[in-house]
Motif scaffolding. Sequence first.
Motif, PDB file in Angstrom:
ATOM      1  N   UNK A 136       0.846  -1.199   0.000  1.00 46.55           N
ATOM      2  CA  UNK A 136       0.000   0.000   0.000  1.00 46.55           C
ATOM      3  C   UNK A 136       0.876   1.242   0.000  1.00 46.55           C
ATOM      4  N   UNK A 137       0.303   2.360  -0.374  1.00 44.68           N
ATOM      5  CA  UNK A 137       1.048   3.612  -0.347  1.00 44.68           C
ATOM      6  C   UNK A 137       1.526   3.906   1.069  1.00 44.68           C
ATOM      7  N   UNK A 138       2.719   4.485   1.173  1.00 41.64           N
ATOM      8  CA  UNK A 138       3.232   4.857   2.480  1.00 41.64           C
ATOM      9  C   UNK A 138       4.728   4.643   2.588  1.00 41.64           C
ATOM     10  N   UNK A 139       5.237   4.808   3.803  1.00 37.81           N
ATOM     11  CA  UNK A 139       6.643   4.566   4.107  1.00 37.81           C
ATOM     12  C   UNK A 139       6.790   3.127   4.578  1.00 37.81           C
ATOM     13  N   UNK A 140       7.674   2.400   3.960  1.00 37.12           N
ATOM     14  CA  UNK A 140       7.900   1.001   4.317  1.00 37.12           C
ATOM     15  C   UNK A 140       9.389   0.754   4.511  1.00 37.12           C
ATOM     16  N   UNK A 141       9.684  -0.361   5.167  1.00 30.82           N
ATOM     17  CA  UNK A 141      11.084  -0.738   5.341  1.00 30.82           C
ATOM     18  C   UNK A 141      11.225  -2.220   5.559  1.00 30.82           C
ATOM     19  N   UNK A 142      12.384  -2.725   5.184  1.00 31.80           N
ATOM     20  CA  UNK A 142      12.685  -4.135   5.412  1.00 31.80           C
ATOM     21  C   UNK A 142      14.169  -4.258   5.690  1.00 31.80           C
ATOM     22  N   UNK A 143      14.491  -5.076   6.684  1.00 32.08           N
ATOM     23  CA  UNK A 143      15.881  -5.379   6.989  1.00 32.08           C
ATOM     24  C   UNK A 143      16.041  -6.893   6.871  1.00 32.08           C
ATOM     25  N   UNK A 144      16.423  -7.549   7.964  1.00 25.62           N
ATOM     26  CA  UNK A 144      16.682  -8.991   7.887  1.00 25.62           C
ATOM     27  C   UNK A 144      15.638  -9.814   8.621  1.00 25.62           C
ATOM     28  N   UNK A 145      14.398  -9.295   8.636  1.00 25.33           N
ATOM     29  CA  UNK A 145      13.272 -10.043   9.194  1.00 25.33           C
ATOM     30  C   UNK A 145      12.128  -9.922   8.196  1.00 25.33           C
ATOM     31  N   UNK A 146      10.978  -9.392   8.626  1.00 22.03           N
ATOM     32  CA  UNK A 146       9.864  -9.220   7.707  1.00 22.03           C
ATOM     33  C   UNK A 146       9.694  -7.775   7.298  1.00 22.03           C
ATOM     34  N   UNK A 147       8.715  -7.540   6.450  1.00 25.06           N
ATOM     35  CA  UNK A 147       8.392  -6.177   6.032  1.00 25.06           C
ATOM     36  C   UNK A 147       7.889  -5.387   7.238  1.00 25.06           C
ATOM     37  N   UNK A 148       8.504  -4.227   7.468  1.00 30.09           N
ATOM     38  CA  UNK A 148       8.112  -3.309   8.551  1.00 30.09           C
ATOM     39  C   UNK A 148       8.245  -3.910   9.948  1.00 30.09           C
ATOM     40  N   UNK A 149       9.083  -4.939  10.108  1.00 27.75           N
ATOM     41  CA  UNK A 149       9.380  -5.430  11.447  1.00 27.75           C
ATOM     42  C   UNK A 149      10.024  -4.298  12.245  1.00 27.75           C
ATOM     43  N   UNK A 150       9.531  -3.990  13.450  1.00 25.81           N
ATOM     44  CA  UNK A 150       9.952  -2.763  14.148  1.00 25.81           C
ATOM     45  C   UNK A 150      11.312  -2.869  14.840  1.00 25.81           C
ATOM     46  N   UNK A 151      12.332  -3.242  14.105  1.00 28.46           N
ATOM     47  CA  UNK A 151      13.684  -3.172  14.641  1.00 28.46           C
ATOM     48  C   UNK A 151      14.073  -1.700  14.792  1.00 28.46           C
ATOM     49  N   UNK A 152      14.848  -1.342  15.815  1.00 26.64           N
ATOM     50  CA  UNK A 152      15.180   0.064  16.039  1.00 26.64           C
ATOM     51  C   UNK A 152      15.809   0.745  14.829  1.00 26.64           C
ATOM     52  N   UNK A 153      16.750   0.102  14.162  1.00 26.53           N
ATOM     53  CA  UNK A 153      17.409   0.772  13.037  1.00 26.53           C
ATOM     54  C   UNK A 153      16.449   0.992  11.875  1.00 26.53           C
ATOM     55  N   UNK A 154      15.519   0.078  11.682  1.00 25.98           N
ATOM     56  CA  UNK A 154      14.564   0.246  10.596  1.00 25.98           C
ATOM     57  C   UNK A 154      13.568   1.354  10.928  1.00 25.98           C
ATOM     58  N   UNK A 155      13.156   1.435  12.164  1.00 26.76           N
ATOM     59  CA  UNK A 155      12.251   2.507  12.577  1.00 26.76           C
ATOM     60  C   UNK A 155      12.924   3.874  12.431  1.00 26.76           C
ATOM     61  N   UNK A 156      14.215   3.959  12.764  1.00 24.50           N
ATOM     62  CA  UNK A 156      14.943   5.221  12.606  1.00 24.50           C
ATOM     63  C   UNK A 156      15.029   5.615  11.137  1.00 24.50           C
ATOM     64  N   UNK A 157      15.345   4.645  10.284  1.00 21.65           N
ATOM     65  CA  UNK A 157      15.476   4.936   8.855  1.00 21.65           C
ATOM     66  C   UNK A 157      14.141   5.368   8.257  1.00 21.65           C
ATOM     67  N   UNK A 158      13.061   4.687   8.626  1.00 21.29           N
ATOM     68  CA  UNK A 158      11.741   5.043   8.100  1.00 21.29           C
ATOM     69  C   UNK A 158      11.323   6.435   8.560  1.00 21.29           C
ATOM     70  N   UNK A 159      11.579   6.746   9.823  1.00 19.04           N
ATOM     71  CA  UNK A 159      11.216   8.067  10.340  1.00 19.04           C
ATOM     72  C   UNK A 159      12.013   9.170   9.636  1.00 19.04           C
ATOM     73  N   UNK A 160      13.292   8.917   9.406  1.00 16.92           N
ATOM     74  CA  UNK A 160      14.121   9.907   8.714  1.00 16.92           C
ATOM     75  C   UNK A 160      13.667  10.088   7.275  1.00 16.92           C
ATOM     76  N   UNK A 161      13.280   8.996   6.627  1.00 15.91           N
ATOM     77  CA  UNK A 161      12.788   9.104   5.251  1.00 15.91           C
ATOM     78  C   UNK A 161      11.467   9.858   5.209  1.00 15.91           C
ATOM     79  N   UNK A 162      10.588   9.583   6.147  1.00 18.32           N
ATOM     80  CA  UNK A 162       9.296  10.288   6.193  1.00 18.32           C
ATOM     81  C   UNK A 162       9.491  11.790   6.353  1.00 18.32           C
TER      82      UNK A 162
END
Length: 248
Positions: A136-162
């Motif tokens: 769906x439209x929006x900010x998404x991220x993926x690291x070494x788990x699932x799509x949008x798994x709330x790992x700290x580094x992924x949450x930081x990257x998504x917030x910075x991109x937003x």
Amino acid sequence: MCLIALAWRPGHALPLLVAANRDEFHTRPTAAMAEWPDAPGLIAGRDLQAGGTWLGIGPGRRFAALTNIRDPHAEQGSRSRGELPLRFLLGNQGPEAFLNELRREADEYSGFNLLVGDRHALWHFNSHGGQVQALPAGIHGVSNAGLNTPWPKLERAKAALAAVQDEPDEPSLFALLADSTKPDDAALPDTGVGMELERLLGSVFITSPTYGTRASTLLFIYADGTRRIIERSFGHDGRPSGEVRFER
């Protein structure tokens, strides 16, 4: 490729904006992003050990990106995951059809996430979950788990991109990929590799003598079909060692 943050905005002048880091052992031989002479129209980095790639653009305005799933206890596949982006980029199937076909042979590969699409559609497949889904439209991220798994580094990257998606500029995007902030131990995931390694892998940008962020990539895909892709390479000390860019 071990961290991908993206803004997916169908109907926007810039439908797809991607900021991604590839983390890898420094001893693994790699060629920087280039147009492949044996595959005209394909622009991607090249894994010189297994022959595949982790992120690229191809003919027909195609895009593909891959991350590995971190699971030290999982059975290892017999085929290289790096061939998966190539198969989509050089093929002619639509994203949904391609991923549904891939589902039937996913167990031949070690765990992976695969993003495939173009300026009109973007799809994701996680080999452990087995679900093919249109993003769906929006900010998404993926690291070494699932799509949008709330790992700290992924949450930081998504917030910075937003925060920069409305006026995305290269310095801000490379800055978010260079974030070396270490989360508190309590916030780190437990993926079975031990706390010392979880700490090393816990930041957006990873630096160590043996393993770390080898490349940061920005991709801009515009509604008119224009694509701009920039890759910045890094050495074992985390310092930039080169940069290439392409516009198509």
